[in-house]
Design a protein around this motif. Structure first.
Motif, PDB file in Angstrom:
ATOM      1  N   ARG A  36     130.661  81.239  22.666  1.00  0.00           N
ATOM      2  CA  ARG A  36     130.263  81.974  23.870  1.00  0.00           C
ATOM      3  C   ARG A  36     130.877  81.447  25.161  1.00  0.00           C
ATOM      4  O   ARG A  36     131.012  82.184  26.124  1.00  0.00           O
ATOM      5  N   SER A  37     131.230  80.175  25.220  1.00  0.00           N
ATOM      6  CA  SER A  37     131.701  79.571  26.458  1.00  0.00           C
ATOM      7  C   SER A  37     133.181  79.844  26.709  1.00  0.00           C
ATOM      8  O   SER A  37     134.034  79.518  25.876  1.00  0.00           O
ATOM      9  N   MET A  38     133.473  80.414  27.851  1.00  0.00           N
ATOM     10  CA  MET A  38     134.870  80.670  28.219  1.00  0.00           C
ATOM     11  C   MET A  38     135.642  79.361  28.380  1.00  0.00           C
ATOM     12  O   MET A  38     136.833  79.312  28.091  1.00  0.00           O
ATOM     13  N   HIS A  39     134.972  78.316  28.811  1.00  0.00           N
ATOM     14  CA  HIS A  39     135.643  77.018  28.947  1.00  0.00           C
ATOM     15  C   HIS A  39     136.024  76.473  27.571  1.00  0.00           C
ATOM     16  O   HIS A  39     137.110  75.904  27.403  1.00  0.00           O
ATOM     17  N   ASN A  40     135.158  76.635  26.579  1.00  0.00           N
ATOM     18  CA  ASN A  40     135.494  76.215  25.221  1.00  0.00           C
ATOM     19  C   ASN A  40     136.663  77.030  24.672  1.00  0.00           C
ATOM     20  O   ASN A  40     137.567  76.483  24.033  1.00  0.00           O
TER      21      ASN A  40
END
Length: 177
Positions: A36-40
């Protein structure tokens, strides 16, 4: 004794995007299952660029480029690394099976092997699947995996951040392939 100096970006001898696209890739695909995380997502792209990963497959709720938040961590790697979006993880894994990939789930399961005990065969192609930050790999797709690997951990926590986990696993496969 000589003094050490940090290298400037232009001294690193990095290849450009066109050269990257033409370079032979590591026979490795990374699949993100509902991350879910755009940073990931951005961090996975950046690591995939570093190790010449063949492709990233984004599934389910995983956000897709272009997006400012993904770009923050990817630093342009979404332009160099090939990627596709597939709504259903089962469809993505079926397509990889057809392509003769060994499907490796990175997950703690009743049948998972410690990564350091797993033999990577240079003659094989691999797809590494990383799951959601909270729920891990999707339950409905567990039957598609050839094996499950977990990274040994000795502290009090039972998991690593998905992008950190991805970096470790990509490095281990890159070294062997």
């Amino acid at each position: 004794m000589s003094s050490t100096k940090k290298l400037k970006l232009e001294e690193l001898g990095r290849i450009d995007i066109e050269t990257f696209k033409q370079t032979q890739k590591t026979p490795l695909v990374v699949v993100l299952d509902n991350v879910r995380s755009m940073h990931n997502v951005g961090a996975i792209f950046r690591t995939a660029d570093a190790f010449l990963i063949e492709k990233v497959v984004l599934c389910g709720i995983t956000p897709t480029p272009p997006h400012r938040e993904i770009h923050k961590a990817a630093l342009g790697a979404t332009d160099s690394v090939d990627w596709v979006y597939e709504k259903e993880i089962a469809t993505a894994l079926q397509n990889l099976k057809i392509g003769q990939f060994q499907i490796i789930g990175i997950e703690q399961t009743s049948n998972s092997k410690v990564m350091t005990d797993y033999s990577i065969n240079k003659e094989e192609k691999y797809a590494l699947v990383l799951g959601n930050e909270v729920d891990g790999l999707s339950e409905e797709a567990l039957s598609y995996y050839d094996t499950f690997l977990e990274i040994p951990q000795l502290g009090t926590k039972h998991s690593l951040n998905v992008s950190v986990c991805g970096g470790i696993v990509m490095w281990e496969f890159f070294k062997s392939l």
